[in-house]
Scaffold this motif. Structure first.
Motif, PDB file in Angstrom:
ATOM      1  N   GLU A  12       0.838  -1.196   0.000  1.00 57.62           N
ATOM      2  CA  GLU A  12       0.000   0.000   0.000  1.00 57.62           C
ATOM      3  C   GLU A  12       0.875   1.249   0.000  1.00 57.62           C
ATOM      4  N   GLY A  13       0.874   1.970  -1.114  1.00 59.21           N
ATOM      5  CA  GLY A  13       1.620   3.217  -1.209  1.00 59.21           C
ATOM      6  C   GLY A  13       3.085   3.064  -1.548  1.00 59.21           C
ATOM      7  N   TRP A  14       3.516   1.882  -2.009  1.00 64.97           N
ATOM      8  CA  TRP A  14       4.919   1.734  -2.380  1.00 64.97           C
ATOM      9  C   TRP A  14       5.122   0.620  -3.413  1.00 64.97           C
ATOM     10  N   LYS A  15       6.233   0.732  -4.147  1.00 64.84           N
ATOM     11  CA  LYS A  15       6.626  -0.260  -5.142  1.00 64.84           C
ATOM     12  C   LYS A  15       8.139  -0.400  -5.090  1.00 64.84           C
ATOM     13  N   GLU A  16       8.607  -1.658  -5.138  1.00 60.88           N
ATOM     14  CA  GLU A  16      10.044  -1.928  -5.080  1.00 60.88           C
ATOM     15  C   GLU A  16      10.524  -2.475  -6.418  1.00 60.88           C
ATOM     16  N   GLU A  17      11.698  -1.961  -6.875  1.00 59.90           N
ATOM     17  CA  GLU A  17      12.310  -2.416  -8.116  1.00 59.90           C
ATOM     18  C   GLU A  17      13.758  -2.808  -7.862  1.00 59.90           C
ATOM     19  N   ARG A  18      14.175  -3.853  -8.533  1.00 66.88           N
ATOM     20  CA  ARG A  18      15.591  -4.209  -8.535  1.00 66.88           C
ATOM     21  C   ARG A  18      16.232  -3.526  -9.733  1.00 66.88           C
ATOM     22  N   THR A  19      17.233  -2.694  -9.465  1.00 69.89           N
ATOM     23  CA  THR A  19      17.881  -1.964 -10.556  1.00 69.89           C
ATOM     24  C   THR A  19      19.287  -2.496 -10.850  1.00 69.89           C
ATOM     25  N   GLY A  20      19.761  -3.474 -10.154  1.00 74.67           N
ATOM     26  CA  GLY A  20      21.099  -4.027 -10.399  1.00 74.67           C
ATOM     27  C   GLY A  20      21.641  -4.584  -9.115  1.00 74.67           C
ATOM     28  N   LEU A  21      22.905  -4.746  -8.997  1.00 79.58           N
ATOM     29  CA  LEU A  21      23.890  -4.549 -10.028  1.00 79.58           C
ATOM     30  C   LEU A  21      24.118  -5.868 -10.773  1.00 79.58           C
ATOM     31  N   HIS A  22      25.058  -5.857 -11.696  1.00 79.75           N
ATOM     32  CA  HIS A  22      25.300  -7.043 -12.495  1.00 79.75           C
ATOM     33  C   HIS A  22      25.782  -8.193 -11.615  1.00 79.75           C
ATOM     34  N   VAL A  31       7.006   2.639   3.758  1.00 82.58           N
ATOM     35  CA  VAL A  31       7.683   1.487   3.160  1.00 82.58           C
ATOM     36  C   VAL A  31       8.372   0.679   4.253  1.00 82.58           C
ATOM     37  N   PRO A  32       8.078  -0.619   4.363  1.00 84.39           N
ATOM     38  CA  PRO A  32       8.797  -1.449   5.332  1.00 84.39           C
ATOM     39  C   PRO A  32      10.144  -1.909   4.780  1.00 84.39           C
ATOM     40  N   HIS A  33      11.171  -1.840   5.622  1.00 86.06           N
ATOM     41  CA  HIS A  33      12.504  -2.330   5.271  1.00 86.06           C
ATOM     42  C   HIS A  33      13.008  -3.215   6.407  1.00 86.06           C
ATOM     43  N   HIS A  34      13.973  -4.064   6.101  1.00 81.76           N
ATOM     44  CA  HIS A  34      14.647  -4.851   7.136  1.00 81.76           C
ATOM     45  C   HIS A  34      16.079  -5.104   6.679  1.00 81.76           C
ATOM     46  N   THR A  35      17.031  -4.854   7.553  1.00 80.16           N
ATOM     47  CA  THR A  35      18.435  -4.993   7.154  1.00 80.16           C
ATOM     48  C   THR A  35      18.817  -6.452   6.897  1.00 80.16           C
ATOM     49  N   GLY A  36      18.116  -7.389   7.507  1.00 72.60           N
ATOM     50  CA  GLY A  36      18.469  -8.795   7.321  1.00 72.60           C
ATOM     51  C   GLY A  36      19.884  -9.110   7.765  1.00 72.60           C
ATOM     52  N   GLY A  37      20.382  -8.343   8.734  1.00 74.55           N
ATOM     53  CA  GLY A  37      21.726  -8.584   9.244  1.00 74.55           C
ATOM     54  C   GLY A  37      22.834  -8.007   8.403  1.00 74.55           C
ATOM     55  N   ILE A  61      10.349   3.822   6.046  1.00 73.74           N
ATOM     56  CA  ILE A  61      10.586   5.143   5.459  1.00 73.74           C
ATOM     57  C   ILE A  61       9.264   5.647   4.897  1.00 73.74           C
ATOM     58  N   ARG A  62       8.919   6.875   5.227  1.00 73.11           N
ATOM     59  CA  ARG A  62       7.664   7.475   4.758  1.00 73.11           C
ATOM     60  C   ARG A  62       7.902   8.922   4.373  1.00 73.11           C
ATOM     61  N   PRO A  63       7.006   9.498   3.550  1.00 73.47           N
ATOM     62  CA  PRO A  63       7.116  10.928   3.246  1.00 73.47           C
ATOM     63  C   PRO A  63       6.945  11.752   4.516  1.00 73.47           C
ATOM     64  N   ALA A  64       7.686  12.854   4.607  1.00 71.87           N
ATOM     65  CA  ALA A  64       7.530  13.739   5.760  1.00 71.87           C
ATOM     66  C   ALA A  64       6.183  14.444   5.725  1.00 71.87           C
ATOM     67  N   GLN A  65       5.683  14.689   4.508  1.00 68.21           N
ATOM     68  CA  GLN A  65       4.371  15.304   4.307  1.00 68.21           C
ATOM     69  C   GLN A  65       3.537  14.382   3.422  1.00 68.21           C
ATOM     70  N   ASP A  82      -0.032  13.029  -4.334  1.00 69.24           N
ATOM     71  CA  ASP A  82       0.079  13.496  -5.715  1.00 69.24           C
ATOM     72  C   ASP A  82       1.492  13.421  -6.268  1.00 69.24           C
ATOM     73  N   SER A  83       2.472  13.108  -5.434  1.00 77.62           N
ATOM     74  CA  SER A  83       3.854  13.054  -5.908  1.00 77.62           C
ATOM     75  C   SER A  83       4.595  11.923  -5.207  1.00 77.62           C
ATOM     76  N   LYS A  84       5.342  11.171  -5.980  1.00 75.04           N
ATOM     77  CA  LYS A  84       6.067  10.038  -5.430  1.00 75.04           C
ATOM     78  C   LYS A  84       7.448  10.454  -4.939  1.00 75.04           C
ATOM     79  N   LEU A  85       7.865   9.813  -3.875  1.00 73.42           N
ATOM     80  CA  LEU A  85       9.237   9.897  -3.416  1.00 73.42           C
ATOM     81  C   LEU A  85       9.955   8.619  -3.848  1.00 73.42           C
ATOM     82  N   ALA A  86      11.293   8.651  -3.795  1.00 73.76           N
ATOM     83  CA  ALA A  86      12.049   7.449  -4.148  1.00 73.76           C
ATOM     84  C   ALA A  86      13.365   7.415  -3.388  1.00 73.76           C
ATOM     85  N   THR A  87      13.731   6.214  -2.958  1.00 78.78           N
ATOM     86  CA  THR A  87      15.064   5.967  -2.424  1.00 78.78           C
ATOM     87  C   THR A  87      15.747   4.916  -3.278  1.00 78.78           C
ATOM     88  N   ILE A  88      17.078   5.002  -3.344  1.00 78.83           N
ATOM     89  CA  ILE A  88      17.868   3.911  -3.890  1.00 78.83           C
ATOM     90  C   ILE A  88      18.649   3.323  -2.729  1.00 78.83           C
TER      91      ILE A  88
END
Length: 581
Positions: A485-495, A511-517, A561-565, A569-575
């Protein structure tokens, strides 16, 4: 728009009892209190190479009555034996040496050390101060102070001509040769000594700013490291001009204008960046590498630490050619080559994430089909002789670059950023191992030709990385791997040849994240401001702004991680980058 990028991020330290003494008067008074009641007292000040030793001596003398002063370097091997010891690791190359395994004690004469110890032992009263890079080899003393500074500050002192290398009369030498001696030899010895010694020290002395020292107990310093290792944090960024620099960093980050435009921005390189600790009303600066050296499992994660040791294997930095010039055409060494030739355990795989672009932005990547390798190498050699410009477009693919494109660059691939690009470079950490092949007929800012390494280059270029392979494997890949809900994840790499995994999250919600150690390194590549939070409130909410890089230690585990506001109407993105399992 006014820049919101924070150029002085701090880690606010909680809890009581973390005293910080600022200025030599306060520091001297604390030393006097610690040594009070002793007829004879020994103060040992161990120094990272580059520390202003005479400044410390003069500063302490303003408050303390120093009866006897010993400079540790008086017990060194001497110039000729020392140069003979270091020569195999320095090499004749202007840029590259060989990673030294030396311990500092090998640079000292045991008989000379014993002679100083005998003199110290013969003293019956008064304050004895032993100072220098190697002071602790004489004796620990009654009070042991470790004086430290960041590698970026060392480089600034190299450049100004104030500082030469340790025990080398070379203040006026080429900056690249001074940096090489520091990188391959001095800093390696110093970090080994620091890691062994600092846990036994009484105090830590921050000497980054001239005549503005800060002293903290070693116990409090390690308490600061403990707090940093369990929360998201940012490194203190720095920015550097270059011959190909653009105007994006100056305009978007809000930097002081320079006659030579900024080319690089470093806000994700723990080996060279600092950390700021806010302790009450005071601020302590510390090399970020200390967190890696002393809290590696908490920061990196057990598996990453087991694989790389106490090194931070990923870096983020900015390459600004917006309105500037292309980078040098270059290639990075293959893993076997960097190990055998320079003593490094892993190589400089990397990628270009296009944070922003201008008109006709391009990236040079891989070779064209049917390239004649000997003809290309002959033309590169001919260009080096002068009077001939290398026809890069004849041999190398040139791809249009759009905002948020991600170009993957495994070692051995010919590449460079073209004009009008603002690159977030995501790379493995051995960051000086760039073999320049061609530099567009230009000189460096010092008026000298920038070093070209064709011989290294020819041994590492992968001639089968041609157009079809590059377009299938390295250009603008984005594979959906998850959504909520409210997020999409993409794999952009690397090779698959690279050990770094990167994931992009587009989001308008949480967006839920987990370091997985394993540690995560991220940048907010779209949107003005986001909030990083702990589901169980293990750390205070952490604010990040556009283009800021931040680190989430492995110890954090779950975070969001969530938008501060509201951002309907506008997406944020992290890499996000991390070490692939």
């Amino acid at each position: 728009m006014q820049s919101t990028y924070n150029k002085e991020p701090e880690i606010r330290i909680s809890g009581e009892g973390h005293n910080l003494w600022s200025g030599y008067a306060a520091i001297g008074q604390e030393m006097a209190a610690r040594l009070a009641g002793k007829a004879k007292a020994i103060l040992t000040v161990e120094c990272y190479p580059g520390v202003r030793i005479e400044e410390i001596v003069q500063g302490l003398q303003s408050t303390l009555m120093i009866g006897h002063l010993f400079h540790a370097e008086e017990a060194s091997l001497g110039k000729e034996p020392l140069e003979a010891l270091l020569a195999p690791y320095l090499t004749e190359d202007r840029v590259f040496g060989y990673m030294s395994p030396l311990e500092l004690a090998q640079c000292y004469d045991p008989a000379k050390l014993e002679a100083i110890r005998a003199k110290v032992e013969a003293i019956r009263e008064g304050l004895v101060v032993i100072i220098g890079f190697g002071a602790s080899l004489v004796t620990r003393g009654d009070v042991l102070v470790y004086a430290d500074l960041a590698r970026w500050e060392i480089q600034l002192r190299y450049r100004s001509g104030e500082l030469g290398n340790w025990l080398a009369d070379n203040r006026e030498e080429d900056i690249l040769r001074k940096y090489k001696r520091g990188f391959f030899i001095e800093w390696r010895m110093a970090d080994r000594l620091k890691r062994a010694l600092l846990p036994d020290a009484d105090f830590y002395l921050d000497t980054n700013r001239k005549d503005e020292p800060n002293l903290i107990t070693a116990a409090s310093l390690f308490a600061c490291l403990d707090q940093a290792a369990y929360r998201p944090f940012r490194l203190v960024p720095y920015f550097d001009p270059g011959v190909w620099g653009g105007r994006w960093l100056e305009e978007k980050i809000g930097l002081e204008p320079r006659s030579n435009p900024y080319a690089w921005g470093f806000d994700g390189v723990p080996e060279e960046n600092s950390l700021y600790f806010r302790i009450g009303a005071s601020r302590l600066e510390m090399p970020a590498i200390n967190l890696v050296l002393f809290r590696p499992e908490e920061l990196l994660g057990e598996q990453v630490y087991a694989r790389f040791g106490a090194e931070f294997p990923i870096r983020f930095d900015f390459l600004d050619t917006m309105g500037g010039q292309p980078l040098s055409l270059q290639v990075h060494p293959l893993t076997a080559y960097i190990r055998e030739t320079f003593g490094m355990a892993y190589t400089q795989d990397e990628s270009y994430y296009m944070l922003d672009v201008g008109d006709e932005a391009t990236v040079y990547l891989g070779l064209k089909e049917g390239v004649d390798s000997e003809a290309m190498l002959n033309d590169l050699e001919k260009a080096q002789q002068g009077g001939f410009s290398f026809p890069a477009e004849h041999y190398v693919n040139v791809y249009p670059a759009r905002k948020h494109d991600h170009f993957l660059i495994p070692a051995g691939t010919v590449h460079c950023s073209g004009c009008n690009g603002m690159v977030l470079e995501i790379s493995a950490t051995p960051y000086i191992f760039t073999f320049k092949l061609w530099d567009w007929d230009r000189l460096g800012l010092d008026g000298k030709p920038r070093p070209i390494h064709l011989e290294h280059g020819r041994r590492n270029i992968q001639w089968d990385r041609t157009s079809s392979w590059v377009e299938q494997n390295l250009v603008a890949r984005a594979e959906p791997v998850g959504e909520g809900e409210g997020w999409k994840e993409e794999r952009t790499g690397l090779h698959e040849l690279e050990f770094i995994e990167t994931r992009r999250h587009w989001f308008t919600g949480t967006v839920p994240h987990h370091t997985g150690g394993r540690f995560h390194m991220l940048n907010l590549v779209e949107g003005e401001e986001a909030i990083v939070e702990s589901p169980d409130e293990a750390f205070e909410p952490f604010t990040v702004r556009y283009a800021e890089t931040f680190i989430v230690p492995a110890s954090v585990g779950a975070y969001t991680i969530r938008p501060a506001q509201p951002a309907a109407d506008s997406k944020l993105a992290t890499i996000k980058a991390y070490v692939r399992a």
